[in-house]
Design a protein around this motif. Structure first.
Motif, PDB file in Angstrom:
ATOM      1  N   ASP A   1      37.726  25.714  46.451  1.00  0.00           N
ATOM      2  CA  ASP A   1      39.122  26.142  46.344  1.00  0.00           C
ATOM      3  C   ASP A   1      39.360  26.964  45.090  1.00  0.00           C
ATOM      4  O   ASP A   1      40.070  27.986  45.119  1.00  0.00           O
ATOM      5  CB  ASP A   1      40.052  24.936  46.370  1.00  0.00           C
ATOM      6  N   VAL A   2      38.735  26.556  43.986  1.00  0.00           N
ATOM      7  CA  VAL A   2      38.882  27.302  42.735  1.00  0.00           C
ATOM      8  C   VAL A   2      38.139  28.634  42.837  1.00  0.00           C
ATOM      9  O   VAL A   2      38.668  29.688  42.439  1.00  0.00           O
ATOM     10  CB  VAL A   2      38.364  26.478  41.545  1.00  0.00           C
ATOM     11  N   TYR A   3      36.920  28.579  43.360  1.00  0.00           N
ATOM     12  CA  TYR A   3      36.141  29.812  43.546  1.00  0.00           C
ATOM     13  C   TYR A   3      36.923  30.818  44.394  1.00  0.00           C
ATOM     14  O   TYR A   3      37.046  31.995  44.037  1.00  0.00           O
ATOM     15  CB  TYR A   3      34.812  29.474  44.207  1.00  0.00           C
ATOM     16  N   ASP A   4      37.470  30.356  45.519  1.00  0.00           N
ATOM     17  CA  ASP A   4      38.194  31.258  46.420  1.00  0.00           C
ATOM     18  C   ASP A   4      39.450  31.825  45.764  1.00  0.00           C
ATOM     19  O   ASP A   4      39.808  32.993  45.977  1.00  0.00           O
ATOM     20  CB  ASP A   4      38.579  30.513  47.696  1.00  0.00           C
ATOM     21  N   ALA A   5      40.124  31.010  44.945  1.00  0.00           N
ATOM     22  CA  ALA A   5      41.344  31.482  44.280  1.00  0.00           C
ATOM     23  C   ALA A   5      41.037  32.640  43.337  1.00  0.00           C
ATOM     24  O   ALA A   5      41.772  33.631  43.292  1.00  0.00           O
ATOM     25  CB  ALA A   5      41.998  30.331  43.529  1.00  0.00           C
ATOM     26  N   PHE A   6      39.949  32.529  42.587  1.00  0.00           N
ATOM     27  CA  PHE A   6      39.585  33.612  41.679  1.00  0.00           C
ATOM     28  C   PHE A   6      38.953  34.782  42.433  1.00  0.00           C
ATOM     29  O   PHE A   6      39.076  35.936  42.007  1.00  0.00           O
ATOM     30  CB  PHE A   6      38.646  33.104  40.594  1.00  0.00           C
ATOM     31  N   ALA A   7      38.293  34.497  43.555  1.00  0.00           N
ATOM     32  CA  ALA A   7      37.728  35.578  44.357  1.00  0.00           C
ATOM     33  C   ALA A   7      38.830  36.485  44.889  1.00  0.00           C
ATOM     34  O   ALA A   7      38.670  37.705  44.968  1.00  0.00           O
ATOM     35  CB  ALA A   7      36.913  35.000  45.513  1.00  0.00           C
ATOM     36  N   GLN A   8      39.972  35.891  45.247  1.00  0.00           N
ATOM     37  CA  GLN A   8      41.099  36.689  45.727  1.00  0.00           C
ATOM     38  C   GLN A   8      41.619  37.623  44.639  1.00  0.00           C
ATOM     39  O   GLN A   8      42.209  38.659  44.939  1.00  0.00           O
ATOM     40  CB  GLN A   8      42.209  35.765  46.222  1.00  0.00           C
ATOM     41  N   ARG A   9      41.389  37.257  43.385  1.00  0.00           N
ATOM     42  CA  ARG A   9      41.798  38.111  42.271  1.00  0.00           C
ATOM     43  C   ARG A   9      40.657  39.014  41.801  1.00  0.00           C
ATOM     44  O   ARG A   9      40.782  39.673  40.775  1.00  0.00           O
ATOM     45  CB  ARG A   9      42.300  37.253  41.113  1.00  0.00           C
ATOM     46  N   LYS A  10      39.550  38.999  42.549  1.00  0.00           N
ATOM     47  CA  LYS A  10      38.383  39.846  42.261  1.00  0.00           C
ATOM     48  C   LYS A  10      37.824  39.566  40.865  1.00  0.00           C
ATOM     49  O   LYS A  10      37.449  40.479  40.118  1.00  0.00           O
ATOM     50  CB  LYS A  10      38.740  41.326  42.413  1.00  0.00           C
ATOM     51  N   LEU A  11      37.739  38.276  40.519  1.00  0.00           N
ATOM     52  CA  LEU A  11      37.230  37.866  39.214  1.00  0.00           C
ATOM     53  C   LEU A  11      35.924  37.074  39.319  1.00  0.00           C
ATOM     54  O   LEU A  11      35.461  36.519  38.326  1.00  0.00           O
ATOM     55  CB  LEU A  11      38.285  37.007  38.499  1.00  0.00           C
ATOM     56  N   VAL A  12      35.339  37.048  40.509  1.00  0.00           N
ATOM     57  CA  VAL A  12      34.122  36.270  40.719  1.00  0.00           C
ATOM     58  C   VAL A  12      32.898  37.176  40.625  1.00  0.00           C
ATOM     59  O   VAL A  12      32.824  38.215  41.283  1.00  0.00           O
ATOM     60  CB  VAL A  12      34.162  35.572  42.094  1.00  0.00           C
ATOM     61  N   ASP A  13      31.954  36.779  39.785  1.00  0.00           N
ATOM     62  CA  ASP A  13      30.640  37.420  39.734  1.00  0.00           C
ATOM     63  C   ASP A  13      29.670  36.426  39.130  1.00  0.00           C
ATOM     64  O   ASP A  13      30.019  35.266  38.862  1.00  0.00           O
ATOM     65  CB  ASP A  13      30.676  38.736  38.953  1.00  0.00           C
ATOM     66  N   ALA A  14      28.446  36.863  38.880  1.00  0.00           N
ATOM     67  CA  ALA A  14      27.410  35.949  38.387  1.00  0.00           C
ATOM     68  C   ALA A  14      27.709  35.418  36.993  1.00  0.00           C
ATOM     69  O   ALA A  14      27.194  34.368  36.604  1.00  0.00           O
ATOM     70  CB  ALA A  14      26.054  36.665  38.390  1.00  0.00           C
ATOM     71  N   ALA A  15      28.552  36.116  36.241  1.00  0.00           N
ATOM     72  CA  ALA A  15      28.876  35.669  34.894  1.00  0.00           C
ATOM     73  C   ALA A  15      29.977  34.622  34.885  1.00  0.00           C
ATOM     74  O   ALA A  15      29.981  33.718  34.043  1.00  0.00           O
ATOM     75  CB  ALA A  15      29.281  36.858  34.022  1.00  0.00           C
ATOM     76  N   THR A  16      30.918  34.723  35.816  1.00  0.00           N
ATOM     77  CA  THR A  16      32.063  33.814  35.806  1.00  0.00           C
ATOM     78  C   THR A  16      31.834  32.544  36.627  1.00  0.00           C
ATOM     79  O   THR A  16      32.421  31.501  36.322  1.00  0.00           O
ATOM     80  CB  THR A  16      33.325  34.526  36.327  1.00  0.00           C
ATOM     81  N   PHE A  17      30.982  32.611  37.654  1.00  0.00           N
ATOM     82  CA  PHE A  17      30.712  31.443  38.489  1.00  0.00           C
ATOM     83  C   PHE A  17      29.222  31.323  38.786  1.00  0.00           C
ATOM     84  O   PHE A  17      28.547  32.331  39.015  1.00  0.00           O
ATOM     85  CB  PHE A  17      31.463  31.535  39.817  1.00  0.00           C
ATOM     86  N   ALA A  18      28.717  30.090  38.802  1.00  0.00           N
ATOM     87  CA  ALA A  18      27.322  29.836  39.156  1.00  0.00           C
ATOM     88  C   ALA A  18      27.246  28.551  39.977  1.00  0.00           C
ATOM     89  O   ALA A  18      27.951  27.575  39.690  1.00  0.00           O
ATOM     90  CB  ALA A  18      26.455  29.707  37.911  1.00  0.00           C
ATOM     91  N   ARG A  19      26.399  28.542  41.001  1.00  0.00           N
ATOM     92  CA  ARG A  19      26.194  27.335  41.798  1.00  0.00           C
ATOM     93  C   ARG A  19      25.432  26.300  40.971  1.00  0.00           C
ATOM     94  O   ARG A  19      24.518  26.637  40.206  1.00  0.00           O
ATOM     95  CB  ARG A  19      25.373  27.653  43.040  1.00  0.00           C
ATOM     96  N   ASP A  20      25.799  25.024  41.134  1.00  0.00           N
ATOM     97  CA  ASP A  20      25.035  23.976  40.475  1.00  0.00           C
ATOM     98  C   ASP A  20      24.191  23.229  41.504  1.00  0.00           C
ATOM     99  O   ASP A  20      24.199  23.559  42.703  1.00  0.00           O
ATOM    100  CB  ASP A  20      25.948  23.025  39.692  1.00  0.00           C
ATOM    101  N   GLN A  21      23.464  22.212  41.058  1.00  0.00           N
ATOM    102  CA  GLN A  21      22.542  21.508  41.945  1.00  0.00           C
ATOM    103  C   GLN A  21      23.255  20.641  42.968  1.00  0.00           C
ATOM    104  O   GLN A  21      22.644  20.169  43.917  1.00  0.00           O
ATOM    105  CB  GLN A  21      21.586  20.653  41.104  1.00  0.00           C
ATOM    106  N   GLN A  22      24.551  20.420  42.782  1.00  0.00           N
ATOM    107  CA  GLN A  22      25.325  19.616  43.717  1.00  0.00           C
ATOM    108  C   GLN A  22      26.055  20.483  44.750  1.00  0.00           C
ATOM    109  O   GLN A  22      26.853  19.978  45.538  1.00  0.00           O
ATOM    110  CB  GLN A  22      26.328  18.763  42.946  1.00  0.00           C
ATOM    111  N   GLY A  23      25.790  21.781  44.719  1.00  0.00           N
ATOM    112  CA  GLY A  23      26.423  22.677  45.673  1.00  0.00           C
ATOM    113  C   GLY A  23      27.840  23.062  45.308  1.00  0.00           C
ATOM    114  O   GLY A  23      28.553  23.672  46.117  1.00  0.00           O
ATOM    115  N   LYS A  24      28.252  22.715  44.119  1.00  0.00           N
ATOM    116  CA  LYS A  24      29.565  23.114  43.650  1.00  0.00           C
ATOM    117  C   LYS A  24      29.428  24.305  42.712  1.00  0.00           C
ATOM    118  O   LYS A  24      28.352  24.906  42.607  1.00  0.00           O
ATOM    119  CB  LYS A  24      30.266  21.936  42.960  1.00  0.00           C
ATOM    120  N   TRP A  25      30.510  24.638  42.012  1.00  0.00           N
ATOM    121  CA  TRP A  25      30.510  25.806  41.139  1.00  0.00           C
ATOM    122  C   TRP A  25      30.742  25.400  39.692  1.00  0.00           C
ATOM    123  O   TRP A  25      31.479  24.458  39.409  1.00  0.00           O
ATOM    124  CB  TRP A  25      31.623  26.782  41.552  1.00  0.00           C
TER     125      TRP A  25
END
Length: 246
Positions: free
Chosen positions: A166-190
């Motif tokens: 939900d957080v990832y999608d909210a920032f994606a809608q604002r075009k703020l998601v990339d490899a620097a701002t979000f990364a997957r963790d070992q639990q499949g979350k961000w």
């Protein structure tokens, strides 16, 4: 030019952030002076005592008008608002004035115009950033964004800020998601980089001078962390103008 000060320089943390003469900033800690929030179940007398110590040790020209922060986008003016106003940002132009926000993992963002005429403080968790609290503050301030500098204070770092889709999608809608701002963790979350997201928003809005504190509230014992303890106290990030320009 850094501001001159009569305040105690060994109290709390002084941001490494150049300010106009007559403007000062400080970040408190869990021991200097302790919890400053009245809504976390602390002894009310202790909170009042901590607030008094803060004003005395920093030689504040006036008392802060502590806000009722709700992760929204409301912005108030120091001179016209009442203490306890429901808002997540506060700005001031006249002297004397002080702008302050309380945090425990969320972002404190301090703003100051290059000429020292205008100051502001913003409380920004992920909801506030998505909703536009930074942009609303910049709209309220009677200066162009290019005339401002920003300090992004202690907040939870990417290594410890696990969020869902939900957080990832909210920032994606604002075009703020990339490899620097979000990364997957070992639990499949961000793992989200809240300070960097705020910096991107400030840059997009036109603020060119941005200083990151690089301090993590979760891993640094000097600060309060809501993620670590939901009943944690709150630290303050403050910026103020003395009564007379020095």
């Amino acid at each position: 030019m850094p501001a001159k000060t009569n305040a105690s320089n060994d109290f709390g943390i002084t941001p490494e952030w150049p300010l106009a003469r007559g403007v000062q900033a400080r970040v408190t800690t869990v021991t200097e002076p302790g919890n400053l929030a009245a809504h976390v179940g602390d002894d009310p007398a202790a909170v009042i005592r901590h607030r008094r110590i803060l004003q005395q040790r920093l030689a504040l020209p006036v008392a802060p008008k502590w806000l009722t922060q709700v992760h929204g986008t409301q912005v108030v003016n120091y001179q016209s608002c009442q203490a306890g106003a429901t808002a997540d940002a506060i700005w001031a132009q006249d002297r004397p004035a002080i702008c302050a926000v309380l945090t425990a993992d969320c972002l404190p963002i301090l703003l100051a115009s290059h000429d020292g005429e205008v100051i502001a403080a913003v409380h920004a968790g992920w909801r506030g950033l998505v909703a536009g609290v930074v942009e609303q503050t910049l709209i309220a301030i009677p200066k162009m964004p290019a005339q401002l500098s920003a300090y992004i204070g202690p907040a939870i770092s990417r290594a410890h800020f696990q969020v869902g889709d939900d957080v990832y999608d909210a920032f994606a809608q604002r075009k703020l998601v990339d490899a620097a701002t979000f990364a997957r963790d070992q639990q499949g979350k961000w793992l989200a980089d809240l300070p960097l997201l705020a910096e991107r928003i400030l840059q997009t809005a036109g603020v060119r001078q941005i200083t990151q504190s690089g301090l993590c509230t979760f891993s640094d014992p000097r600060f309060s962390s809501y993620r670590e303890d939901p009943n944690a106290g709150r630290i303050a990030s403050l910026i103020w103008k003395d009564q007379f320009r020095t």
